[in-house]
Design a protein around this motif. Structure first.
Motif, mmCIF file in Angstrom:
data_model
loop_
_atom_site.group_PDB
_atom_site.id
_atom_site.type_symbol
_atom_site.label_atom_id
_atom_site.label_comp_id
_atom_site.label_asym_id
_atom_site.label_seq_id
_atom_site.Cartn_x
_atom_site.Cartn_y
_atom_site.Cartn_z
ATOM 1 N N GLY A 47 0.916 -0.979 -0.082
ATOM 2 C CA GLY A 47 -0.221 0.335 0.295
ATOM 3 C C GLY A 47 1.137 1.295 -0.431
ATOM 4 O O GLY A 47 0.904 2.049 0.713
ATOM 5 N N ALA A 48 2.211 0.956 -0.689
ATOM 6 C CA ALA A 48 3.008 2.088 -0.912
ATOM 7 C C ALA A 48 2.334 3.261 -1.737
ATOM 8 O O ALA A 48 3.586 4.556 -2.062
ATOM 9 C CB ALA A 48 4.035 1.552 -1.415
ATOM 10 N N GLY A 51 -0.757 8.262 0.262
ATOM 11 C CA GLY A 51 -0.913 8.101 2.312
ATOM 12 C C GLY A 51 0.481 7.732 2.822
ATOM 13 O O GLY A 51 1.044 8.146 2.768
ATOM 14 N N TYR A 72 1.207 -1.982 -5.164
ATOM 15 C CA TYR A 72 0.122 -1.038 -4.790
ATOM 16 C C TYR A 72 -0.141 -1.436 -5.503
ATOM 17 O O TYR A 72 0.173 -2.316 -6.544
ATOM 18 C CB TYR A 72 0.355 0.249 -4.796
ATOM 19 C CG TYR A 72 1.137 1.373 -5.981
ATOM 20 C CD1 TYR A 72 1.218 1.315 -7.308
ATOM 21 C CD2 TYR A 72 3.117 0.685 -6.152
ATOM 22 C CE1 TYR A 72 2.093 1.830 -7.952
ATOM 23 C CE2 TYR A 72 3.821 1.002 -6.793
ATOM 24 C CZ TYR A 72 3.556 1.859 -7.700
ATOM 25 O OH TYR A 72 5.094 1.994 -8.889
ATOM 26 N N ARG A 73 -1.748 -0.759 -5.743
ATOM 27 C CA ARG A 73 -2.876 -1.109 -7.122
ATOM 28 C C ARG A 73 -2.354 -0.292 -8.668
ATOM 29 O O ARG A 73 -1.580 0.174 -8.335
ATOM 30 C CB ARG A 73 -3.758 -0.011 -7.028
ATOM 31 C CG ARG A 73 -4.758 -2.192 -6.672
ATOM 32 C CD ARG A 73 -6.313 -0.566 -6.358
ATOM 33 N NE ARG A 73 -6.408 0.115 -5.733
ATOM 34 C CZ ARG A 73 -7.575 0.117 -4.617
ATOM 35 N NH1 ARG A 73 -8.490 0.019 -3.890
ATOM 36 N NH2 ARG A 73 -7.789 1.193 -3.652
ATOM 37 N N GLY A 109 -0.056 -4.145 -8.359
ATOM 38 C CA GLY A 109 -1.404 -6.545 -8.233
ATOM 39 C C GLY A 109 -2.259 -5.821 -6.818
ATOM 40 O O GLY A 109 -1.773 -4.811 -5.967
ATOM 41 N N MET A 195 -10.520 -4.514 6.293
ATOM 42 C CA MET A 195 -10.227 -4.126 6.752
ATOM 43 C C MET A 195 -8.568 -4.183 7.950
ATOM 44 O O MET A 195 -8.231 -3.639 8.805
ATOM 45 C CB MET A 195 -10.575 -2.217 6.762
ATOM 46 C CG MET A 195 -10.532 -1.658 5.664
ATOM 47 S SD MET A 195 -9.150 -1.092 4.909
ATOM 48 C CE MET A 195 -8.069 0.314 6.078
ATOM 49 N N SER A 277 -9.757 8.739 4.241
ATOM 50 C CA SER A 277 -10.719 9.624 5.341
ATOM 51 C C SER A 277 -11.440 10.514 4.662
ATOM 52 O O SER A 277 -12.352 10.409 4.886
ATOM 53 C CB SER A 277 -9.306 9.551 6.058
ATOM 54 O OG SER A 277 -8.756 11.349 5.107
HETATM 55 N N1 LIG Z 1 -6.067 9.239 6.668
HETATM 56 C C1 LIG Z 1 -6.016 8.963 8.361
HETATM 57 O O1 LIG Z 1 -6.221 9.874 8.739
HETATM 58 C C2 LIG Z 1 -5.722 7.776 8.659
HETATM 59 C C3 LIG Z 1 -5.537 7.966 10.462
HETATM 60 C C4 LIG Z 1 -5.008 6.596 11.104
HETATM 61 C C5 LIG Z 1 -4.650 5.690 10.638
HETATM 62 N N2 LIG Z 1 -4.738 5.692 8.856
HETATM 63 C C6 LIG Z 1 -5.061 3.947 8.737
HETATM 64 O O2 LIG Z 1 -3.380 4.284 7.429
HETATM 65 C C7 LIG Z 1 -3.616 3.440 6.938
HETATM 66 C C8 LIG Z 1 -3.574 3.677 4.593
HETATM 67 O O3 LIG Z 1 -3.970 4.638 4.711
HETATM 68 P P1 LIG Z 1 -4.380 5.956 3.923
HETATM 69 O O4 LIG Z 1 -5.037 6.655 4.442
HETATM 70 O O5 LIG Z 1 -2.963 6.616 4.249
HETATM 71 O O6 LIG Z 1 -5.022 5.275 2.603
HETATM 72 P P2 LIG Z 1 -4.412 6.024 1.260
HETATM 73 O O7 LIG Z 1 -6.077 5.974 0.658
HETATM 74 O O8 LIG Z 1 -4.086 7.107 0.791
HETATM 75 O O9 LIG Z 1 -3.255 4.410 0.960
HETATM 76 C C9 LIG Z 1 -4.121 3.463 0.516
HETATM 77 C C10 LIG Z 1 -2.618 2.411 -0.458
HETATM 78 O O10 LIG Z 1 -3.137 1.374 -0.215
HETATM 79 C C11 LIG Z 1 -2.819 1.359 -1.620
HETATM 80 N N3 LIG Z 1 -4.215 -0.268 -1.965
HETATM 81 C C12 LIG Z 1 -5.657 -0.129 -2.223
HETATM 82 N N4 LIG Z 1 -5.828 -0.864 -2.212
HETATM 83 C C13 LIG Z 1 -5.179 -1.914 -2.945
HETATM 84 C C14 LIG Z 1 -5.103 -3.338 -2.972
HETATM 85 N N5 LIG Z 1 -5.954 -3.817 -3.313
HETATM 86 N N6 LIG Z 1 -3.853 -4.410 -3.821
HETATM 87 C C15 LIG Z 1 -2.617 -2.890 -3.142
HETATM 88 N N7 LIG Z 1 -2.857 -2.129 -3.346
HETATM 89 C C16 LIG Z 1 -4.199 -1.619 -2.863
HETATM 90 C C17 LIG Z 1 -3.132 1.915 -2.186
HETATM 91 O O11 LIG Z 1 -2.426 2.033 -3.598
HETATM 92 C C18 LIG Z 1 -3.020 2.471 -1.671
HETATM 93 O O12 LIG Z 1 -1.422 2.837 -2.103
HETATM 94 C C19 LIG Z 1 -5.209 2.629 6.971
HETATM 95 O O13 LIG Z 1 -4.946 1.231 7.464
HETATM 96 C C20 LIG Z 1 -5.641 3.402 7.613
HETATM 97 O O14 LIG Z 1 -6.841 3.101 8.603
HETATM 98 C C21 LIG Z 1 -5.583 6.161 8.237
#
Ligand SMILES: NC(=O)c1ccc[n+]([C@@H]2O[C@H](COP(=O)([O-])OP(=O)(O)OC[C@H]3O[C@@H](n4cnc5c(N)ncnc54)[C@H](O)[C@@H]3O)[C@@H](O)[C@H]2O)c1
Length: 399
Positions: A47-48, A51, A72-73, A109, A195, A277
């Motif tokens: 998930g790189a 975020g 990442y996707r 993937g 999740m 978010s």
């Molecule tokens: N944003 C916030 O406020 C916050 C706060 C605390 C914790 N978090 C947690 O941090 C984590 C990351 O969230 P984020 O906000 O950075 O999300 P984001 O949407 O910015 O990033 C998500 C990443 O997951 C990848 N991804 C999604 N589905 C995929 C799949 N099937 N295969 C491969 N990669 C896939 C995407 O390509 C992306 O790189 C989550 O667990 C979230 O709950 C977020």
């Protein structure tokens, strides 16, 4: 092609390659200006491309000179569309990492499949030998479980009873009341399947079985707690159940890795503007009020500041023999968000917010701008009227 944002609610279907690259370079520059971290040598980030995951990859590479693999996707350009923001972000990251002499690879993937895991194991074996840091930062709405073949969907709903609170349309600043009906048992289970920690455990199992996980490896994933006012929709809601599962998985993984000196943690992060978010009702309005208060106090952080602090002051702190954790074993980098004075002021603002005073009482303008910046728009020094080539190659990508 002249690229403009095209939005539908909290989704933007276009992205700007130069704007995304500029955002990534800003994060890299931030880390380069901080003291170096005695951190990981080889990191796998699942998930790189956006975020917290992208920021953690940047902190590992440019803060600790780690070689990295980002999973990442896929998001390359197809038809008349632009590529995804994650694609452009990753292209910029890979280019900068290679310029810095770091080994770095992109693997695109579906993270949930056995095939993607097997490809990652092969890539690690061939290029890095082993990884000593695994970051699990996948956030999405759907997952097909490779064992059962079943596809689950995650929902953002309260549990037990309906929940009513203020929310905002961050495009036009209109504040309204929203009522969310409670999730069914099936929806709660689906959210946990997507999740929760099931896939994180599968990744660690695959890496161990493949012999590519260093015995003393560290692995982290992310959770959120937040204030009283979002409890019903977040921590006590369907997503909160998934986070409970993720946190239980961290404890399980910690025990499994302990014999080799390894460790597993959930990191409780701060509420931030990300694609994920922005999809949660009520939360964007809370973030707008929070940003206002934290910026005024000079303690505001984005993804990169949070991830640098996670590495430098928690996971790889030279001043502590043990990682500081709370009573549940979680790393807390939401400490500044949860400060008593911050929360008191946010709650005070919350009671008064309405459409007529939203821009004065909250940082909704900052929220909106950051939302567009996620897709490479509204970024300083980019000429958005200029013709740009939307086809960008990601160096070292394995699709
Ligand atoms: N944003 C916030 O406020 C916050 C706060 C605390 C914790 N978090 C947690 O941090 C984590 C990351 O969230 P984020 O906000 O950075 O999300 P984001 O949407 O910015 O990033 C998500 C990443 O997951 C990848 N991804 C999604 N589905 C995929 C799949 N099937 N295969 C491969 N990669 C896939 C995407 O390509 C992306 O790189 C989550 O667990 C979230 O709950 C977020």
């Amino acid at each position: 092609m002249i690229i403009k944002p095209r939005t539908r609610g909290f989704i933007c279907t276009t992205a700007h390659p130069q704007g995304c690259a500029a955002q990534v370079r800003q994060q890299i520059d931030y880390v380069r200006k901080q003291p170096a971290i005695q951190g990981p040598r080889n990191a796998l980030v699942i998930g790189a491309s956006a975020g917290y995951g992208l920021a953690a990859r940047i902190a590992a590479a440019f803060g600790a000179s780690a070689n990295t693999i980002g999973v990442y996707r896929p998001g390359e350009r197809s038809g008349g569309r632009t590529a995804s923001a994650g694609w452009y972000n990753s292209a910029a990251f890979e280019t900068a990492a290679q310029e810095a002499g770091l080994k770095s690879f992109s693997l695109t993937g579906d993270a949930f499949t056995d095939e993607t895991k097997a490809r990652a194991v092969e890539l690690i074996r061939k290029e890095l030998g082993q990884v000593d840091l695994v970051i699990y930062s996948v956030a999405t709405a759907r997952r097909t479980n490779p064992r059962t073949g079943e596809t689950s969907t995650s929902v953002l709903k309260p549990i037990g009873q309906s929940y009513t609170n203020k929310t905002v349309n961050f495009h036009d600043g209109e504040v309204s009341m929203v009522t969310l009906e409670p999730a069914s048992e099936e929806e709660i289970q689906g959210t946990v399947d997507v999740m929760g920690g099931d896939d994180w455990q599968m990744w660690i199992d695959a890496l161990r079985e493949g012999g590519v996980l260093a015995p003393n490896a560290t692995t982290i994933s992310y959770s959120y707690i937040g204030p009283e006012l979002t409890q019903a929709i977040y921590r006590q809601g369907s997503i909160g159940r998934a986070k409970d599962h993720l946190e239980a998985t961290a404890k399980q993984l910690h025990e499994q890795l302990a014999s080799g000196g390894g460790r597993a943690y959930v990191t409780v992060g701060k509420a931030l503007v990300t694609q994920s978010s922005s999809a949660i009702p009520v939360v964007p309005l809370y973030i707008s009020a929070l940003y206002k208060v934290m910026k005024e106090k000079g303690i505001h952080e984005g993804c990169i500041e949070q991830m640098y602090r996670l590495f430098a002051d928690r996971l790889y702190s030279p001043n502590a023999n043990e990682v500081p954790v709370d009573e549940e074993g979680r790393i807390r980098i939401d400490d500044w968000e949860m400060r008593e004075d911050v929360q008191r002021e946010v709650a005070e603002i919350w009671g008064r917010i309405e459409t007529s005073n939203i821009y004065e009482l909250t940082d909704l303008e900052g929220y909106r701008r950051e939302f567009f910046q996620l897709f490479g728009f509204e970024t300083d020094d980019i000429d958005y009227e200029a013709d740009v080539d939307p086809s960008v190659e990601v160096p070292n990508v394995s699709a």
